[in-house]
Scaffold this motif. Structure first.
Motif, PDB file in Angstrom:
ATOM      1  N   ARG A   1     -20.502 -42.023  -7.704  1.00  0.00           N
ATOM      2  CA  ARG A   1     -19.131 -41.527  -7.890  1.00  0.00           C
ATOM      3  C   ARG A   1     -18.304 -42.711  -8.341  1.00  0.00           C
ATOM      4  O   ARG A   1     -18.293 -43.768  -7.691  1.00  0.00           O
ATOM      5  CB  ARG A   1     -18.548 -40.943  -6.607  1.00  0.00           C
ATOM      6  CG  ARG A   1     -17.120 -40.410  -6.843  1.00  0.00           C
ATOM      7  CD  ARG A   1     -16.511 -39.787  -5.595  1.00  0.00           C
ATOM      8  NE  ARG A   1     -15.138 -39.414  -5.837  1.00  0.00           N
ATOM      9  CZ  ARG A   1     -14.729 -38.232  -6.296  1.00  0.00           C
ATOM     10  NH1 ARG A   1     -15.612 -37.298  -6.552  1.00  0.00           N
ATOM     11  NH2 ARG A   1     -13.451 -37.977  -6.490  1.00  0.00           N
ATOM     12  N   LEU A   2     -17.604 -42.554  -9.467  1.00  0.00           N
ATOM     13  CA  LEU A   2     -16.885 -43.664 -10.089  1.00  0.00           C
ATOM     14  C   LEU A   2     -15.519 -43.852  -9.458  1.00  0.00           C
ATOM     15  O   LEU A   2     -14.762 -42.893  -9.291  1.00  0.00           O
ATOM     16  CB  LEU A   2     -16.749 -43.429 -11.594  1.00  0.00           C
ATOM     17  CG  LEU A   2     -18.089 -43.219 -12.323  1.00  0.00           C
ATOM     18  CD1 LEU A   2     -17.829 -42.816 -13.760  1.00  0.00           C
ATOM     19  CD2 LEU A   2     -18.940 -44.471 -12.258  1.00  0.00           C
ATOM     20  N   GLN A   3     -15.198 -45.093  -9.128  1.00  0.00           N
ATOM     21  CA  GLN A   3     -13.863 -45.439  -8.646  1.00  0.00           C
ATOM     22  C   GLN A   3     -13.092 -45.931  -9.867  1.00  0.00           C
ATOM     23  O   GLN A   3     -13.097 -47.114 -10.173  1.00  0.00           O
ATOM     24  CB  GLN A   3     -13.941 -46.541  -7.585  1.00  0.00           C
ATOM     25  CG  GLN A   3     -14.982 -46.287  -6.507  1.00  0.00           C
ATOM     26  CD  GLN A   3     -14.655 -45.061  -5.677  1.00  0.00           C
ATOM     27  OE1 GLN A   3     -13.488 -44.756  -5.447  1.00  0.00           O
ATOM     28  NE2 GLN A   3     -15.680 -44.365  -5.214  1.00  0.00           N
ATOM     29  N   LEU A   4     -12.487 -45.019 -10.580  1.00  0.00           N
ATOM     30  CA  LEU A   4     -11.892 -45.367 -11.864  1.00  0.00           C
ATOM     31  C   LEU A   4     -10.707 -46.303 -11.693  1.00  0.00           C
ATOM     32  O   LEU A   4      -9.811 -46.066 -10.896  1.00  0.00           O
ATOM     33  CB  LEU A   4     -11.428 -44.106 -12.598  1.00  0.00           C
ATOM     34  CG  LEU A   4     -12.549 -43.102 -12.906  1.00  0.00           C
ATOM     35  CD1 LEU A   4     -11.985 -41.939 -13.694  1.00  0.00           C
ATOM     36  CD2 LEU A   4     -13.659 -43.767 -13.679  1.00  0.00           C
TER      37      LEU A   4
ATOM     38  N   CYS B   1     -19.557 -43.700 -18.665  1.00  0.00           N
ATOM     39  CA  CYS B   1     -19.015 -42.477 -18.061  1.00  0.00           C
ATOM     40  C   CYS B   1     -17.561 -42.677 -17.636  1.00  0.00           C
ATOM     41  O   CYS B   1     -16.717 -41.786 -17.806  1.00  0.00           O
ATOM     42  CB  CYS B   1     -19.865 -42.054 -16.868  1.00  0.00           C
ATOM     43  SG  CYS B   1     -21.535 -41.502 -17.313  1.00  0.00           S
ATOM     44  N   ALA B   2     -17.238 -43.856 -17.094  1.00  0.00           N
ATOM     45  CA  ALA B   2     -15.857 -44.145 -16.690  1.00  0.00           C
ATOM     46  C   ALA B   2     -14.932 -44.177 -17.891  1.00  0.00           C
ATOM     47  O   ALA B   2     -13.800 -43.685 -17.839  1.00  0.00           O
ATOM     48  CB  ALA B   2     -15.800 -45.477 -15.939  1.00  0.00           C
ATOM     49  N   GLU B   3     -15.395 -44.748 -18.991  1.00  0.00           N
ATOM     50  CA  GLU B   3     -14.587 -44.827 -20.214  1.00  0.00           C
ATOM     51  C   GLU B   3     -14.183 -43.442 -20.700  1.00  0.00           C
ATOM     52  O   GLU B   3     -13.086 -43.233 -21.195  1.00  0.00           O
ATOM     53  CB  GLU B   3     -15.375 -45.549 -21.302  1.00  0.00           C
ATOM     54  CG  GLU B   3     -14.672 -45.632 -22.645  1.00  0.00           C
ATOM     55  CD  GLU B   3     -13.548 -46.647 -22.652  1.00  0.00           C
ATOM     56  OE1 GLU B   3     -12.610 -46.469 -23.441  1.00  0.00           O
ATOM     57  OE2 GLU B   3     -13.608 -47.602 -21.863  1.00  0.00           O
ATOM     58  N   ARG B   4     -15.077 -42.480 -20.504  1.00  0.00           N
ATOM     59  CA  ARG B   4     -14.801 -41.125 -20.963  1.00  0.00           C
ATOM     60  C   ARG B   4     -14.111 -40.270 -19.915  1.00  0.00           C
ATOM     61  O   ARG B   4     -13.888 -39.090 -20.130  1.00  0.00           O
ATOM     62  CB  ARG B   4     -16.116 -40.477 -21.404  1.00  0.00           C
ATOM     63  CG  ARG B   4     -16.629 -41.112 -22.684  1.00  0.00           C
ATOM     64  CD  ARG B   4     -18.121 -40.900 -22.860  1.00  0.00           C
ATOM     65  NE  ARG B   4     -18.555 -41.487 -24.102  1.00  0.00           N
ATOM     66  CZ  ARG B   4     -18.776 -42.792 -24.280  1.00  0.00           C
ATOM     67  NH1 ARG B   4     -18.624 -43.629 -23.284  1.00  0.00           N
ATOM     68  NH2 ARG B   4     -19.138 -43.260 -25.450  1.00  0.00           N
ATOM     69  N   GLY B   5     -13.799 -40.881 -18.769  1.00  0.00           N
ATOM     70  CA  GLY B   5     -13.006 -40.181 -17.773  1.00  0.00           C
ATOM     71  C   GLY B   5     -13.786 -39.305 -16.817  1.00  0.00           C
ATOM     72  O   GLY B   5     -13.192 -38.488 -16.117  1.00  0.00           O
ATOM     73  N   TYR B   6     -15.106 -39.455 -16.752  1.00  0.00           N
ATOM     74  CA  TYR B   6     -15.894 -38.617 -15.843  1.00  0.00           C
ATOM     75  C   TYR B   6     -15.869 -39.174 -14.426  1.00  0.00           C
ATOM     76  O   TYR B   6     -15.665 -40.369 -14.201  1.00  0.00           O
ATOM     77  CB  TYR B   6     -17.338 -38.521 -16.336  1.00  0.00           C
ATOM     78  CG  TYR B   6     -17.487 -37.648 -17.554  1.00  0.00           C
ATOM     79  CD1 TYR B   6     -17.508 -36.260 -17.445  1.00  0.00           C
ATOM     80  CD2 TYR B   6     -17.585 -38.210 -18.820  1.00  0.00           C
ATOM     81  CE1 TYR B   6     -17.639 -35.454 -18.565  1.00  0.00           C
ATOM     82  CE2 TYR B   6     -17.711 -37.410 -19.951  1.00  0.00           C
ATOM     83  CZ  TYR B   6     -17.738 -36.039 -19.815  1.00  0.00           C
ATOM     84  OH  TYR B   6     -17.852 -35.244 -20.925  1.00  0.00           O
ATOM     85  N   LEU B   7     -16.132 -38.299 -13.464  1.00  0.00           N
ATOM     86  CA  LEU B   7     -16.122 -38.688 -12.053  1.00  0.00           C
ATOM     87  C   LEU B   7     -17.485 -39.177 -11.569  1.00  0.00           C
ATOM     88  O   LEU B   7     -17.564 -39.932 -10.600  1.00  0.00           O
ATOM     89  CB  LEU B   7     -15.695 -37.498 -11.181  1.00  0.00           C
ATOM     90  CG  LEU B   7     -14.255 -37.022 -11.358  1.00  0.00           C
ATOM     91  CD1 LEU B   7     -14.008 -35.815 -10.467  1.00  0.00           C
ATOM     92  CD2 LEU B   7     -13.281 -38.125 -11.029  1.00  0.00           C
ATOM     93  N   TYR B   8     -18.547 -38.727 -12.242  1.00  0.00           N
ATOM     94  CA  TYR B   8     -19.891 -39.069 -11.793  1.00  0.00           C
ATOM     95  C   TYR B   8     -20.723 -39.634 -12.933  1.00  0.00           C
ATOM     96  O   TYR B   8     -20.590 -39.203 -14.094  1.00  0.00           O
ATOM     97  CB  TYR B   8     -20.600 -37.836 -11.218  1.00  0.00           C
ATOM     98  CG  TYR B   8     -19.926 -37.270  -9.991  1.00  0.00           C
ATOM     99  CD1 TYR B   8     -20.156 -37.825  -8.729  1.00  0.00           C
ATOM    100  CD2 TYR B   8     -19.040 -36.205 -10.092  1.00  0.00           C
ATOM    101  CE1 TYR B   8     -19.520 -37.316  -7.603  1.00  0.00           C
ATOM    102  CE2 TYR B   8     -18.404 -35.691  -8.976  1.00  0.00           C
ATOM    103  CZ  TYR B   8     -18.650 -36.251  -7.737  1.00  0.00           C
ATOM    104  OH  TYR B   8     -18.013 -35.759  -6.623  1.00  0.00           O
ATOM    105  N   ALA B   9     -21.602 -40.593 -12.575  1.00  0.00           N
ATOM    106  CA  ALA B   9     -22.570 -41.153 -13.514  1.00  0.00           C
ATOM    107  C   ALA B   9     -23.942 -41.072 -12.857  1.00  0.00           C
ATOM    108  O   ALA B   9     -24.098 -41.428 -11.687  1.00  0.00           O
ATOM    109  CB  ALA B   9     -22.227 -42.605 -13.843  1.00  0.00           C
ATOM    110  N   GLY B  10     -24.923 -40.585 -13.608  1.00  0.00           N
ATOM    111  CA  GLY B  10     -26.270 -40.461 -13.065  1.00  0.00           C
ATOM    112  C   GLY B  10     -27.304 -41.051 -13.998  1.00  0.00           C
ATOM    113  O   GLY B  10     -27.202 -40.915 -15.221  1.00  0.00           O
ATOM    114  N   LEU B  11     -28.304 -41.739 -13.422  1.00  0.00           N
ATOM    115  CA  LEU B  11     -29.364 -42.354 -14.214  1.00  0.00           C
ATOM    116  C   LEU B  11     -30.703 -41.707 -13.894  1.00  0.00           C
ATOM    117  O   LEU B  11     -30.992 -41.395 -12.729  1.00  0.00           O
ATOM    118  CB  LEU B  11     -29.443 -43.850 -13.937  1.00  0.00           C
ATOM    119  CG  LEU B  11     -28.196 -44.629 -14.343  1.00  0.00           C
ATOM    120  CD1 LEU B  11     -27.412 -45.059 -13.111  1.00  0.00           C
ATOM    121  CD2 LEU B  11     -28.558 -45.833 -15.191  1.00  0.00           C
ATOM    122  N   GLU B  12     -31.505 -41.499 -14.939  1.00  0.00           N
ATOM    123  CA  GLU B  12     -32.776 -40.792 -14.788  1.00  0.00           C
ATOM    124  C   GLU B  12     -33.849 -41.439 -15.649  1.00  0.00           C
ATOM    125  O   GLU B  12     -33.560 -41.951 -16.749  1.00  0.00           O
ATOM    126  CB  GLU B  12     -32.591 -39.329 -15.207  1.00  0.00           C
ATOM    127  CG  GLU B  12     -33.840 -38.481 -15.091  1.00  0.00           C
ATOM    128  CD  GLU B  12     -33.568 -37.003 -15.391  1.00  0.00           C
ATOM    129  OE1 GLU B  12     -34.520 -36.310 -15.770  1.00  0.00           O
ATOM    130  OE2 GLU B  12     -32.404 -36.566 -15.249  1.00  0.00           O
TER     131      GLU B  12
END
Length: 564
Positions: A216-219, A162-173
């Protein structure tokens, strides 16, 4: 032997009738595969090049390698298809939210385990756990791209993709599913409802049934952050002369990132600057160069119409780059008069020569040429590719040659040097996957990779040593420095080429720097393909090149070249 072989290649390329006769003979003999690799391949390495000890002692020229690599699963689109399709182009196909996209996943190179909710210090720097959230297959909480891995999913892998693609949030389910997004569009629920272990990381929680564990990703690189189709550039101080720096201004009481980006896109400006309740549009110029970023906390005023985004303040602007192309640096042509000197753009294969050509063409407005002919590059816009390299109509000439005779044919050279570990992998990808493609898993695991590195690793050293020894006027540019400080390094390169370039044009190049000639970086290897023996050998080559550079009062290789 290798040089003789490449003279043989060039001979046939310049004599089409003889070449096609030769081709027919090979086809008849059933040697199509061999002929193909010989026709499209880059120059091989000579026996002399295989031993840089001729110029300086290097240890361990004999290499033995074993590679065990594992590429991950693919991404699929879950909802923001229109913006993502614009963002990634041909990577995504289809209009249905259930269709899979053609993005290669890469996994984590680190092994971390999250024990319950206790996040280790290094992971705190990367991502912050913010809670368990409701998820619904009909209305996703995170509506960016997603991917599944029912055997090896980890918290870090999801965060990394998710960070590689520039998103702010990553969620696992569900222990195996990863979702990315810019907004959390669902309610927070009890922590006890996120109760499933990650499939690839026992002891770590990866959501639950219709429940997301959200981070929330700290890019590390904020410049990579995106909002829809716009690229986040950072927080910047208000320019002194606002009306000249950003000529379009609109009041927006209900400000949101979407509204400001859409306005500037409609007005055909590449920059959208959010200033609280005002939206400004313009170009990067000397009045607003985007070189001095401020602490993002200075811009941390929430948007009135968006809970999770910052919209800047009247004094500090949040800036996004829209999808509008900055046309101030897109015009290109051949030199109006034949050049009196031939200038080489020399590099080891895989060191970023194609990207450097793209930058030079944008900066100068003139086509670059090539010592070779590559039809795929010609079709992608490098019109100087078809000209003979001695035509004098191009601003500089791409070359990977490293023999004395070939080097002395040029009056000056820009020598581009890249970390050999990265250059070797880039060239291997190019050889087996094209200029912006990737080598297949079978190539990495088969005999091709060890054989390739055994031949090409020594050449990385001898290429630089030869140009330093035989080049008449050599400007050394490190690929890593060019990425880190493009404005300054490109200015040095253009200076050697003898072209006067306005600063505004260089700023335009910065905003168009990637072009269509850069790998996405989305498909990385699960494991380091370099063995310990290989690392020792390449470290010796690095030390040799470093000593040669310092011996000529030049900057040595960057620190990140070694140790591995």
């Amino acid at each position: 032997m290798a040089k003789l072989w490449f003279k043989f290649q060039r001979y046939f390329r310049r004599k089409p009738v003889r070449f096609f006769t030769f081709l027919v003979l090979y086809l008849t003999a059933g040697s199509l595969v061999f002929l193909h690799s010989g026709f499209v391949g880059q120059p091989a390495v000579s026996q002399n090049q295989a031993n840089p000890a001729a110029g300086a002692p290097v240890e361990g020229a004999e290499l033995t390698f074993l590679g065990d690599l594992n590429l991950g699963r693919g991404f699929r689109d879950t909802g923001e298809v229109s913006s993502i399709a614009r963002r990634y182009g041909p990577w995504f196909k289809g209009k249905d939210g259930n269709e899979r996209a053609k993005l290669g996943d890469y996994g984590g190179a680190w092994s971390r385990a999250l024990k319950g909710r206790v996040v280790r210090e290094k992971e705190e720097e990367r991502a912050k756990y913010i809670g368990c959230y409701l998820d619904d297959t009909q209305s996703r909480a995170l509506r960016g791209v997603s991917f599944f891995d029912y055997k090896k999913m980890t918290v870090f892998r999801c965060q990394d993709n998710c960070a590689e693609r520039g998103y702010l949030y990553a969620g696992l389910e569900f222990g195996a599913e990863c979702y990315c997004g810019h907004k959390i569009q669902a309610a927070n629920v009890s922590e006890a409802e996120c109760d499933m272990d990650c499939k690839g990381e026992r002891g770590s929680v990866c959501g639950g049934a219709n429940r997301l564990s959200v981070y929330r990703l700290q890019l590390a690189q904020e410049s990579a952050r995106r909002y829809g189709s716009a690229v986040f550039r950072g927080c910047f101080r208000r320019p002194d002369n606002l009306s000249l720096a950003l000529p379009v201004t609109a009041a927006m009481p209900n400000m949101s990132v979407d509204k400001c980006v859409d306005l500037c896109t409609e007005k055909e400006y590449p920059l959208a600057a959010l200033a609280g309740t005002a939206c400004h549009c313009g170009f990067p110029t000397t009045r607003f160069p985007l070189h001095e970023r401020e602490d993002e906390q200075l811009c941390a005023q929430k948007c009135s119409a968006e809970e999770f985004e910052s919209c800047g303040t009247p004094s500090y602007f949040i800036v996004y780059q829209t999808q509008v192309q900055d046309n101030r640096c897109m015009d290109r042509r051949f030199l109006p008069a034949k050049s009196k000197q031939l200038i080489a753009l020399a590099s080891f294969p895989g060191a970023g020569n194609t990207w450097a050509r793209h930058l030079i063409e944008l900066a100068t407005g003139f086509y670059t040429g090539s010592y070779y002919f590559d039809g795929s590059l010609y079709n992608k816009g490098f019109k100087g590719e078809r000209d003979h390299w001695r035509s004098g109509r191009t601003i500089c000439i791409k070359t990977h040659e490293s023999g004395q005779k070939e080097i002395e044919a040029f009056e000056a050279a820009i020598l581009l040097i890249r970390n050999p570990y990265k250059a070797l992998m880039a060239e291997f990808n190019r050889k087996y996957g094209g200029h912006i493609g990737f080598a297949a898993h079978a190539h990495w695991k088969g005999k091709e990779w060890p054989e390739f590195v055994r031949n090409y690793a020594p050449w990385w050293a001898t290429h630089t040593l030869d140009w330093l020894k035989f080049g008449k006027k050599v400007l050394v540019v490190h690929f890593e420095d060019l990425k880190r400080d493009l404005f300054v390094q490109l200015g040095r390169m253009v200076g050697l080429l003898g072209v006067a370039v306005r600063e505004d044009r260089l700023l335009c190049v910065e905003s168009q720097k990637d072009g269509n000639f850069k790998r996405s970086g989305l498909r990385k290897l699960e494991y380091d393909p370099y063995t310990a023996d290989m690392q020792r050998t390449i470290s010796a080559y690095i030390k040799t090149v470093d000593a040669a550079l310092r011996g000529r009062n030049l900057t040595g290789v960057p620190d990140d070249y070694y140790p591995r």
